[in-house]
Each structure stands twice: as C-alpha cells, then as structure tokens.
Design a protein around this motif. Structure first.
Motif, PDB file in Angstrom:
ATOM      1  N   LEU A  21       9.591  -0.415   4.857  1.00 51.63           N
ATOM      2  CA  LEU A  21       9.373   0.321   3.613  1.00 51.63           C
ATOM      3  C   LEU A  21       9.731  -0.515   2.395  1.00 51.63           C
ATOM      4  O   LEU A  21       8.999  -0.539   1.414  1.00 51.63           O
ATOM      5  CB  LEU A  21      10.215   1.599   3.600  1.00 51.63           C
ATOM      6  N   SER A  22      10.900  -1.176   2.471  1.00 47.58           N
ATOM      7  CA  SER A  22      11.354  -1.929   1.300  1.00 47.58           C
ATOM      8  C   SER A  22      12.321  -3.029   1.708  1.00 47.58           C
ATOM      9  O   SER A  22      12.926  -2.989   2.778  1.00 47.58           O
ATOM     10  CB  SER A  22      12.018  -1.005   0.279  1.00 47.58           C
ATOM     11  N   ILE A  23      12.433  -4.006   0.797  1.00 51.70           N
ATOM     12  CA  ILE A  23      13.371  -5.124   0.957  1.00 51.70           C
ATOM     13  C   ILE A  23      14.127  -5.254  -0.359  1.00 51.70           C
ATOM     14  O   ILE A  23      13.529  -5.272  -1.430  1.00 51.70           O
ATOM     15  CB  ILE A  23      12.635  -6.455   1.230  1.00 51.70           C
ATOM     16  N   GLY A  24      15.455  -5.327  -0.266  1.00 50.22           N
ATOM     17  CA  GLY A  24      16.288  -5.552  -1.431  1.00 50.22           C
ATOM     18  C   GLY A  24      17.186  -6.746  -1.180  1.00 50.22           C
ATOM     19  O   GLY A  24      17.641  -6.947  -0.049  1.00 50.22           O
ATOM     20  N   ALA A  25      17.420  -7.532  -2.197  1.00 56.55           N
ATOM     21  CA  ALA A  25      18.290  -8.697  -2.037  1.00 56.55           C
ATOM     22  C   ALA A  25      18.960  -9.021  -3.360  1.00 56.55           C
ATOM     23  O   ALA A  25      18.447  -8.681  -4.433  1.00 56.55           O
ATOM     24  CB  ALA A  25      17.489  -9.905  -1.550  1.00 56.55           C
ATOM     25  N   ARG A  69      13.671   9.974   0.121  1.00 59.38           N
ATOM     26  CA  ARG A  69      12.396   9.800   0.822  1.00 59.38           C
ATOM     27  C   ARG A  69      11.281   9.432  -0.168  1.00 59.38           C
ATOM     28  O   ARG A  69      10.493   8.529   0.085  1.00 59.38           O
ATOM     29  CB  ARG A  69      12.014  11.068   1.585  1.00 59.38           C
ATOM     30  N   LYS A  70      11.235  10.126  -1.291  1.00 58.38           N
ATOM     31  CA  LYS A  70      10.191   9.864  -2.289  1.00 58.38           C
ATOM     32  C   LYS A  70      10.330   8.449  -2.844  1.00 58.38           C
ATOM     33  O   LYS A  70       9.345   7.722  -2.980  1.00 58.38           O
ATOM     34  CB  LYS A  70      10.272  10.891  -3.414  1.00 58.38           C
ATOM     35  N   GLU A  71      11.549   8.060  -3.177  1.00 59.65           N
ATOM     36  CA  GLU A  71      11.796   6.745  -3.754  1.00 59.65           C
ATOM     37  C   GLU A  71      11.405   5.631  -2.777  1.00 59.65           C
ATOM     38  O   GLU A  71      10.894   4.593  -3.184  1.00 59.65           O
ATOM     39  CB  GLU A  71      13.273   6.608  -4.137  1.00 59.65           C
ATOM     40  N   SER A  72      11.624   5.863  -1.484  1.00 59.44           N
ATOM     41  CA  SER A  72      11.374   4.813  -0.497  1.00 59.44           C
ATOM     42  C   SER A  72       9.891   4.524  -0.292  1.00 59.44           C
ATOM     43  O   SER A  72       9.538   3.499   0.291  1.00 59.44           O
ATOM     44  CB  SER A  72      12.026   5.175   0.837  1.00 59.44           C
ATOM     45  N   THR A  73       9.031   5.394  -0.764  1.00 57.68           N
ATOM     46  CA  THR A  73       7.593   5.195  -0.527  1.00 57.68           C
ATOM     47  C   THR A  73       6.771   5.046  -1.812  1.00 57.68           C
ATOM     48  O   THR A  73       5.548   5.028  -1.755  1.00 57.68           O
ATOM     49  CB  THR A  73       7.023   6.370   0.291  1.00 57.68           C
ATOM     50  N   ARG A  74       7.394   4.926  -2.958  1.00 54.12           N
ATOM     51  CA  ARG A  74       6.628   4.857  -4.210  1.00 54.12           C
ATOM     52  C   ARG A  74       6.225   3.423  -4.558  1.00 54.12           C
ATOM     53  O   ARG A  74       6.872   2.477  -4.138  1.00 54.12           O
ATOM     54  CB  ARG A  74       7.407   5.498  -5.354  1.00 54.12           C
ATOM     55  N   GLN A  75       5.161   3.283  -5.301  1.00 55.88           N
ATOM     56  CA  GLN A  75       4.682   2.026  -5.883  1.00 55.88           C
ATOM     57  C   GLN A  75       4.882   0.812  -4.978  1.00 55.88           C
ATOM     58  O   GLN A  75       5.712  -0.045  -5.247  1.00 55.88           O
ATOM     59  CB  GLN A  75       5.376   1.766  -7.218  1.00 55.88           C
TER      60      GLN A  75
END
Length: 184
Positions: A21-25, A69-75
């Motif tokens: 879903l996402s990558i943060g660093a 949940r919403k934040e993890s799938t936006r844009q």
C-alpha cells in the motif's frame, strides 16, 4: 556524522508477494530525523502482476480505524515511479544502512516487488538492518539503566497507526536514541 534510513511499509499480505500500500522512510542520525519520503502504490497495478492479498490481512485492516484505511489507499503512484522515488531517496542519502522492523518482511517484500516490476532494488542486500537487533544488543549489555532508558524511549513513541511514514519516524527515533547512547 553517521546517517541511516528508517523504512516501513504497509501491505495487504505477509508473503513476499504482497500488495504494498505504501512506503515511508526517513534519514536518521544522532541528532534526530531529517529528510522524509512517503509514497502510496497503485493497488490494481500490483494485482495485475499477480501480487497477493490475504483474507486475514484484509480482516485486520477492516478492524482498523476508518480514517487509517482511507488514508492508506488515497492518491497512489505507479509502482515503478514509487520504487524509483524511494530508491533515489536512499541514493541521495548516500546509500546508508536501511533499518526495518524485520528484514524478512519489509526487505523481502520490497525486493520481490522490484523484481516483479523489473526495476532495480531500492538498496543493496548488504544494506538491510533490523531494528529488533538493537533491542537485543541493549538486552545483552545487562546494563539495567540502559535497558530502562531504551524501553522508556520505546514507550514514549506513539506508533503511527499503520501509516508507513509515521511508523518509519517512530523507528527512526529509537535508532537516533541508540546512536546518541553509543556516542557517549
């Protein structure tokens, strides 16, 4: 001063073939957290490549707060663009060690994702490090004051509620503390 990367991912499975879903660093040193990067990856593009989603992970996500949940799938970005952004972030930081909370999870999934999409891996296999090893080192010292401080720092950090960048920053805070302690 030594700089490292703290990295976290959010996924829809625990297998190496998982949809990411996402990558943060973030870049970390003994003075704290510096530059950051956060990318969300196109889910359908990964499904088209036969990346996996597990029922148990979906159920786990459904039990999380709706805003999370919403934040993890936006844009989301295309997978190759997202991997390029993260890879360049690591290169621009000087290709330092990359700390994750379990190389058999984050590193294995990212390496597999890069392979599936035919792009260079975000870092060399010798760069991956495990935050849990730092916890072991603290315990091995048998220095109760140091152990107390380590666990106190862990308890002061509020996890990012399954946001890859917030979790990477929380991990980075622990790494920064460890670097300060070692420098004393």
């Amino acid at each position: 001063m030594k700089r490292v990367i703290s990295l976290d991912i959010e996924t829809l499975d625990t297998a190496a073939s998982s949809v990411v879903l996402s990558i943060g660093a973030c870049v970390v040193d003994a003075n704290g957290i510096h530059e950051t990067v956060h990318v969300r990856l196109d889910i359908q593009e990964q499904i088209n490549k036969k990346r996996t989603i597990s029922a148990s992970t979906l159920i786990w996500w459904m039990n999380q707060d709706a805003a999370v949940r919403k934040e993890s799938t936006r844009q989301s970005s295309s997978v190759t663009l997202a991997l390029d952004i993260v890879g360049n972030f690591i290169l621009d930081a000087g290709s330092p060690h990359v700390f994750v909370k379990g190389p058999q999870f984050d590193a294995a999934i990212l390496d597999d994702l890069c392979d599936d999409f035919g792009v260079d891996r975000v870092c060399h296999f010798t760069s991956w490090r495990d935050l849990r090893t730092l916890t072991d080192v603290i315990e091995w010292t048998e220095n109760e004051d140091l152990q107390f401080e380590w666990f106190k720092v862990q308890n002061e950090i509020i996890p990012g509620n399954h946001d890859a960048l917030a979790d990477a920053k929380a991990q980075g805070s622990l790494i920064s503390w460890f670097m300060m302690e070692v420098a004393k």
